[in-house]
Design a protein around this motif. Sequence first.
Motif, PDB file in Angstrom:
ATOM      1  N   ARG A  64     -40.381  84.587  69.392  1.00  0.00           N
ATOM      2  CA  ARG A  64     -41.447  85.214  68.797  1.00  0.00           C
ATOM      3  C   ARG A  64     -41.159  86.080  67.800  1.00  0.00           C
ATOM      4  O   ARG A  64     -40.082  86.990  67.769  1.00  0.00           O
ATOM      5  CB  ARG A  64     -42.311  86.128  69.907  1.00  0.00           C
ATOM      6  N   THR A  65     -41.860  86.154  66.609  1.00  0.00           N
ATOM      7  CA  THR A  65     -41.700  87.211  65.436  1.00  0.00           C
ATOM      8  C   THR A  65     -42.950  87.840  65.304  1.00  0.00           C
ATOM      9  O   THR A  65     -44.199  87.457  65.533  1.00  0.00           O
ATOM     10  CB  THR A  65     -41.549  86.036  63.940  1.00  0.00           C
ATOM     11  N   VAL A  66     -42.601  89.204  64.958  1.00  0.00           N
ATOM     12  CA  VAL A  66     -43.871  90.092  64.929  1.00  0.00           C
ATOM     13  C   VAL A  66     -43.796  90.320  63.345  1.00  0.00           C
ATOM     14  O   VAL A  66     -42.874  90.732  62.808  1.00  0.00           O
ATOM     15  CB  VAL A  66     -43.523  91.361  65.644  1.00  0.00           C
TER      16      VAL A  66
ATOM     17  N   ALA B 187     -39.136  90.037  71.178  1.00  0.00           N
ATOM     18  CA  ALA B 187     -39.313  89.827  69.705  1.00  0.00           C
ATOM     19  C   ALA B 187     -37.958  89.204  69.203  1.00  0.00           C
ATOM     20  O   ALA B 187     -37.181  89.990  69.409  1.00  0.00           O
ATOM     21  CB  ALA B 187     -39.819  91.089  68.973  1.00  0.00           C
TER      22      ALA B 187
ATOM     23  N   THR C 192     -51.775  92.254  62.782  1.00  0.00           N
ATOM     24  CA  THR C 192     -50.560  92.016  63.181  1.00  0.00           C
ATOM     25  C   THR C 192     -50.499  90.763  63.812  1.00  0.00           C
ATOM     26  O   THR C 192     -51.339  90.216  64.591  1.00  0.00           O
ATOM     27  CB  THR C 192     -49.839  93.059  64.197  1.00  0.00           C
TER      28      THR C 192
ATOM     29  N   ILE D  79     -48.473  87.658  65.910  1.00  0.00           N
ATOM     30  CA  ILE D  79     -47.237  87.406  66.799  1.00  0.00           C
ATOM     31  C   ILE D  79     -46.972  85.899  66.686  1.00  0.00           C
ATOM     32  O   ILE D  79     -47.931  85.068  66.855  1.00  0.00           O
ATOM     33  CB  ILE D  79     -47.481  87.454  68.402  1.00  0.00           C
TER      34      ILE D  79
ATOM     35  N   HIS E  57     -50.843  85.201  68.707  1.00  0.00           N
ATOM     36  CA  HIS E  57     -51.601  86.339  69.131  1.00  0.00           C
ATOM     37  C   HIS E  57     -51.932  86.952  67.856  1.00  0.00           C
ATOM     38  O   HIS E  57     -51.076  87.037  67.037  1.00  0.00           O
ATOM     39  CB  HIS E  57     -51.062  87.153  70.202  1.00  0.00           C
TER      40      HIS E  57
ATOM     41  N   VAL F 201     -48.276  96.679  70.481  1.00  0.00           N
ATOM     42  CA  VAL F 201     -47.312  95.525  70.322  1.00  0.00           C
ATOM     43  C   VAL F 201     -46.397  95.511  71.386  1.00  0.00           C
ATOM     44  O   VAL F 201     -46.282  94.369  72.023  1.00  0.00           O
ATOM     45  CB  VAL F 201     -46.704  95.393  68.893  1.00  0.00           C
TER      46      VAL F 201
ATOM     47  N   LEU G  62     -45.974  92.736  74.518  1.00  0.00           N
ATOM     48  CA  LEU G  62     -44.842  91.901  74.627  1.00  0.00           C
ATOM     49  C   LEU G  62     -44.347  92.134  75.945  1.00  0.00           C
ATOM     50  O   LEU G  62     -43.748  91.005  76.710  1.00  0.00           O
ATOM     51  CB  LEU G  62     -43.710  92.453  73.814  1.00  0.00           C
TER      52      LEU G  62
END
Length: 318
Positions: free
Chosen positions: A180-182, A228, A284, A286, A294, A309, A313
């Motif tokens: 996952r990258t935020v 993340a 934002t 995800i 998301h 956030v 997560l």
Amino acid sequence: MRISELARRAGVTTKAVRYYESLGLITPGRLANGYRDYDENDVRLAREIRALRRLGIPAERTRPFLDCLQSGRRHADDCPASLAGYREAVDELTERIGELTARRAALISQLQEAAHRNSSVSPAHEGEDFMNDYLSLPADLPAPEDDGAAGHLPGMKAPSLELSGTAGGTIRLDALAAGRTVIYVYPLTGRPGTDLPEGWDSIPGARGCTPESCGFRDHYQDLLAAGAADVFGLSGQDTGYQREVVERLRLPFQMLSDPALDLVGMLGLPTFEAGGLTLYKRLTLIILDGVIEHVFYPVFPPSEHADQVLTWLRDNPL
């Protein structure tokens, strides 16, 4: 006419006239005795050079404007080459303004640090006339409404787009680290001593980019621990501007620059207008293994968004 008469009528000095001659911008005739003989056309050219210099265009770069007059045009900027000269001057001023703004912000920061080094008073709480307090939010800040502008994003693939990052190089959105990258998208970050667009605080969702970034900074390690793989900020501001923000706020992650707002066309990210600028609305993403998993939209309050956030997560472990 003599050089003194030309200088008087054109509103310049005789030294300036001689300089224009040395550049070949003015070419007077010669009398039988060898003296220079200026005419009405020379007066017109000298006046034009003076007017352009007042705009910040040096005499050495007035040739396209003078050639435009000499070609019979009524105005010196009736020709394409003249317009190109204006654009070049505007671009140079824009660059200088950016450099001076960054230097001013650095000086203010250094002054604040020096002034409060041996003081128990926080510089952020000293007079707002000296430095806007970007770290706090007004109590009556208007909340943005969910207009559905981000409802289409979940499930979309990250586009094959490379964006410049503040660490140097580029980041390709469809080739992010596994997991996952935020990516928190924001309108723009303000700088101490720099004016924000008029009416900024009254635009729902506009104010709060600095508190939001500080929140992600303070929770960065928690976000990584919650799953993340990486965190990025993203806006339409240029990388140089963002790099100053990263350094000033000591952000442990990169900012990504999308000055052409390419993600509007590629993903349909929502925008708004302020102060003649088109800016991203705050949201934002995800992204999980190249797909938008998301979306947080709208985001409010921005100062608490990193907590939101982080909670998500933790509630949605892989």
